[in-house]
Write a protein that holds these residues in place. Structure first.
Motif, mmCIF file in Angstrom:
data_model
loop_
_atom_site.group_PDB
_atom_site.id
_atom_site.type_symbol
_atom_site.label_atom_id
_atom_site.label_comp_id
_atom_site.label_asym_id
_atom_site.label_seq_id
_atom_site.Cartn_x
_atom_site.Cartn_y
_atom_site.Cartn_z
ATOM 1 N N PHE A 23 -2.465 4.017 -3.472
ATOM 2 C CA PHE A 23 -2.340 2.631 -4.297
ATOM 3 C C PHE A 23 -2.316 1.525 -3.296
ATOM 4 O O PHE A 23 -1.644 1.574 -2.167
ATOM 5 N N TYR A 24 -2.861 0.508 -3.760
ATOM 6 C CA TYR A 24 -2.859 -0.721 -3.232
ATOM 7 C C TYR A 24 -2.826 -1.944 -3.992
ATOM 8 O O TYR A 24 -3.577 -2.001 -5.166
ATOM 9 N N ALA A 25 -2.343 -3.173 -3.400
ATOM 10 C CA ALA A 25 -2.700 -4.461 -4.365
ATOM 11 C C ALA A 25 -3.010 -5.564 -3.342
ATOM 12 O O ALA A 25 -2.070 -5.793 -2.291
ATOM 13 N N ASN A 26 -3.670 -6.354 -3.772
ATOM 14 C CA ASN A 26 -4.153 -7.702 -2.885
ATOM 15 C C ASN A 26 -3.474 -8.767 -3.469
ATOM 16 O O ASN A 26 -3.454 -8.990 -4.587
ATOM 17 N N ARG A 27 -3.482 -9.837 -2.708
ATOM 18 C CA ARG A 27 -3.302 -11.378 -3.116
ATOM 19 C C ARG A 27 -4.113 -11.580 -4.261
ATOM 20 O O ARG A 27 -5.218 -11.396 -3.957
ATOM 21 N N GLY A 28 -3.751 -12.231 -5.255
ATOM 22 C CA GLY A 28 -4.790 -13.190 -6.108
ATOM 23 C C GLY A 28 -5.178 -12.102 -6.977
ATOM 24 O O GLY A 28 -6.200 -12.518 -7.798
ATOM 25 N N GLU A 29 -4.810 -10.888 -7.198
ATOM 26 C CA GLU A 29 -5.327 -9.953 -8.305
ATOM 27 C C GLU A 29 -4.179 -9.474 -9.112
ATOM 28 O O GLU A 29 -2.954 -9.266 -8.441
ATOM 29 N N MET A 30 -4.366 -9.154 -10.346
ATOM 30 C CA MET A 30 -3.321 -8.327 -11.132
ATOM 31 C C MET A 30 -3.780 -6.933 -11.405
ATOM 32 O O MET A 30 -5.021 -6.729 -11.967
ATOM 33 N N THR A 41 -7.186 -1.560 -13.423
ATOM 34 C CA THR A 41 -6.490 -0.721 -14.025
ATOM 35 C C THR A 41 -6.296 0.659 -13.525
ATOM 36 O O THR A 41 -7.739 1.276 -13.258
ATOM 37 N N VAL A 42 -5.254 1.241 -13.043
ATOM 38 C CA VAL A 42 -5.109 2.516 -12.808
ATOM 39 C C VAL A 42 -4.237 3.313 -13.885
ATOM 40 O O VAL A 42 -3.390 2.761 -14.313
ATOM 41 N N GLU A 43 -4.613 4.559 -14.043
ATOM 42 C CA GLU A 43 -3.735 5.350 -14.915
ATOM 43 C C GLU A 43 -3.063 6.644 -14.094
ATOM 44 O O GLU A 43 -3.593 7.444 -13.445
ATOM 45 N N LEU A 44 -1.601 6.596 -14.486
ATOM 46 C CA LEU A 44 -0.789 7.769 -13.719
ATOM 47 C C LEU A 44 -0.340 8.656 -14.803
ATOM 48 O O LEU A 44 0.055 8.298 -15.919
ATOM 49 N N ILE A 45 -0.762 10.130 -14.569
ATOM 50 C CA ILE A 45 -0.394 11.005 -15.576
ATOM 51 C C ILE A 45 0.123 12.249 -14.842
ATOM 52 O O ILE A 45 -0.320 12.579 -13.807
ATOM 53 N N ASP A 46 1.229 12.365 -15.130
ATOM 54 C CA ASP A 46 2.264 13.563 -14.520
ATOM 55 C C ASP A 46 2.187 13.366 -13.023
ATOM 56 O O ASP A 46 2.107 14.222 -12.331
ATOM 57 N N GLY A 47 2.553 12.299 -12.474
ATOM 58 C CA GLY A 47 2.722 11.670 -11.093
ATOM 59 C C GLY A 47 1.448 11.723 -10.111
ATOM 60 O O GLY A 47 1.404 11.539 -9.065
ATOM 61 N N VAL A 48 0.127 11.612 -10.893
ATOM 62 C CA VAL A 48 -1.076 11.692 -10.278
ATOM 63 C C VAL A 48 -2.074 10.506 -10.804
ATOM 64 O O VAL A 48 -1.911 10.550 -12.058
ATOM 65 N N ILE A 49 -2.471 9.735 -9.985
ATOM 66 C CA ILE A 49 -3.310 8.789 -10.226
ATOM 67 C C ILE A 49 -4.801 9.192 -10.727
ATOM 68 O O ILE A 49 -5.136 9.893 -9.914
ATOM 69 N N THR A 50 -5.158 8.886 -11.942
ATOM 70 C CA THR A 50 -6.588 9.429 -12.192
ATOM 71 C C THR A 50 -7.370 8.296 -12.331
ATOM 72 O O THR A 50 -7.069 7.159 -12.526
ATOM 73 N N GLU A 106 0.810 -1.160 -0.064
ATOM 74 C CA GLU A 106 -0.154 -0.165 -0.039
ATOM 75 C C GLU A 106 0.875 1.289 -0.147
ATOM 76 O O GLU A 106 1.704 1.422 0.689
ATOM 77 N N LEU A 107 0.561 2.262 -0.496
ATOM 78 C CA LEU A 107 1.195 3.483 -0.806
ATOM 79 C C LEU A 107 0.169 4.542 -0.396
ATOM 80 O O LEU A 107 -0.904 4.483 -1.020
ATOM 81 N N GLU A 108 0.409 5.341 0.493
ATOM 82 C CA GLU A 108 -0.469 6.202 0.960
ATOM 83 C C GLU A 108 0.210 7.443 0.887
ATOM 84 O O GLU A 108 1.215 8.235 1.743
ATOM 85 N N GLY A 109 -0.269 8.555 0.093
ATOM 86 C CA GLY A 109 -0.111 10.073 -0.134
ATOM 87 C C GLY A 109 1.485 9.923 -0.362
ATOM 88 O O GLY A 109 2.043 10.959 0.076
#
Length: 220
Positions: free
Chosen positions: A28-35, A211-220, A5-8
């Motif tokens: 951002f976060y990621a769990n077991r069993g997911e891509m 799916t997450v999108e990262l643009i100019d250092g910001v997740i949208t 997990e990433l927080e701020g």
């Protein structure tokens, strides 16, 4: 609970007198069993974010948690141990040693641990990615897709909780890329791991759970 997990998270670099903000408060976060696929154009901060997720770099601000534990207070030796035992890395350029066979390349990250049958696990992993007939082949004797499968098997040898892939299909044709992505999709369930893939290739969206999108250092 999330594996990672990433927080701020903010990451700044100095370039002469200029301060470059590569990440701007990323959650951002990621769990077991997911891509999870992180997409975005070149220069958007994807590689910096992957480095944070893989404990290869530390944030200027914010928190990185591995299995719920803030890693900011860990020593470099402790971080190295966390990476070695809990995180597998797959790179676009494979990074196989040319003088070693496929099975020797897969064994390499576990050579420190004499308590496990690393040779047996390496063979098993190569069989699971469809390379049972290429165990003793050198990288020069393998296709690009086969080399990437060796790299995936190598990343799994220490039974990580997280697999991080940086542009894993970047050097592959589309058919081979789909084969590799299908392999990752199968392995996330079989190994019960979190897979985080960063890429500018939107093909990965077809295989991701999120799916997450990262643009100019910001997740949208």
């Amino acid at each position: 609970m999330s594996i990672i997990e990433l927080e701020g998270v903010v990451k700044e670099y100095q370039s002469g007198s200029e301060t470059i903000e590569a990440l701007k408060g990323v959650d951002f976060y990621a769990n077991r069993g997911e891509m999870v696929t992180v997409i975005g154009p070149s220069g958007s901060g994807k590689s910096t974010m992957l480095n944070m997720t893989g404990l290869l770099d530390t944030p200027t601000e914010g928190i990185v948690r591995l299995e719920g534990v803030d890693v900011s207070a860990l020593s470099e030796d402790e971080l190295t141990e966390k990476r070695r035992s809990g995180i597998g890395f797959v790179f676009q350029d494979f990074h196989l040693l040319p003088m070693l066979t496929a099975v020797e390349n897969v064994e390499l990250p576990s050579m420190w641990d004499t308590s496990v049958d690393r040779h047996g696990r390496a063979i098993d992993l190569l069989k699971r990615v469809g390379l049972e007939d290429r165990l003793d082949h050198l990288p020069s004797e393998l296709s690009g897709g086969q080399q990437q499968r060796v790299a995936i098997a190598r990343a799994l040898i220490n039974e990580p909780k997280i697999l991080l892939a940086d542009e894993p299909t970047g050097n592959l044709d589309q058919d081979t890329a789909r084969t590799i992505l299908a392999e990752l999709t199968r392995l996330k369930t079989e190994e019960d791991i979190a897979i985080v893939v960063v890429s500018h290739d939107e093909l990965l969206m077809e295989y991701a759970d999120r799916t997450v999108e990262l643009i100019d250092g910001v997740i949208t």
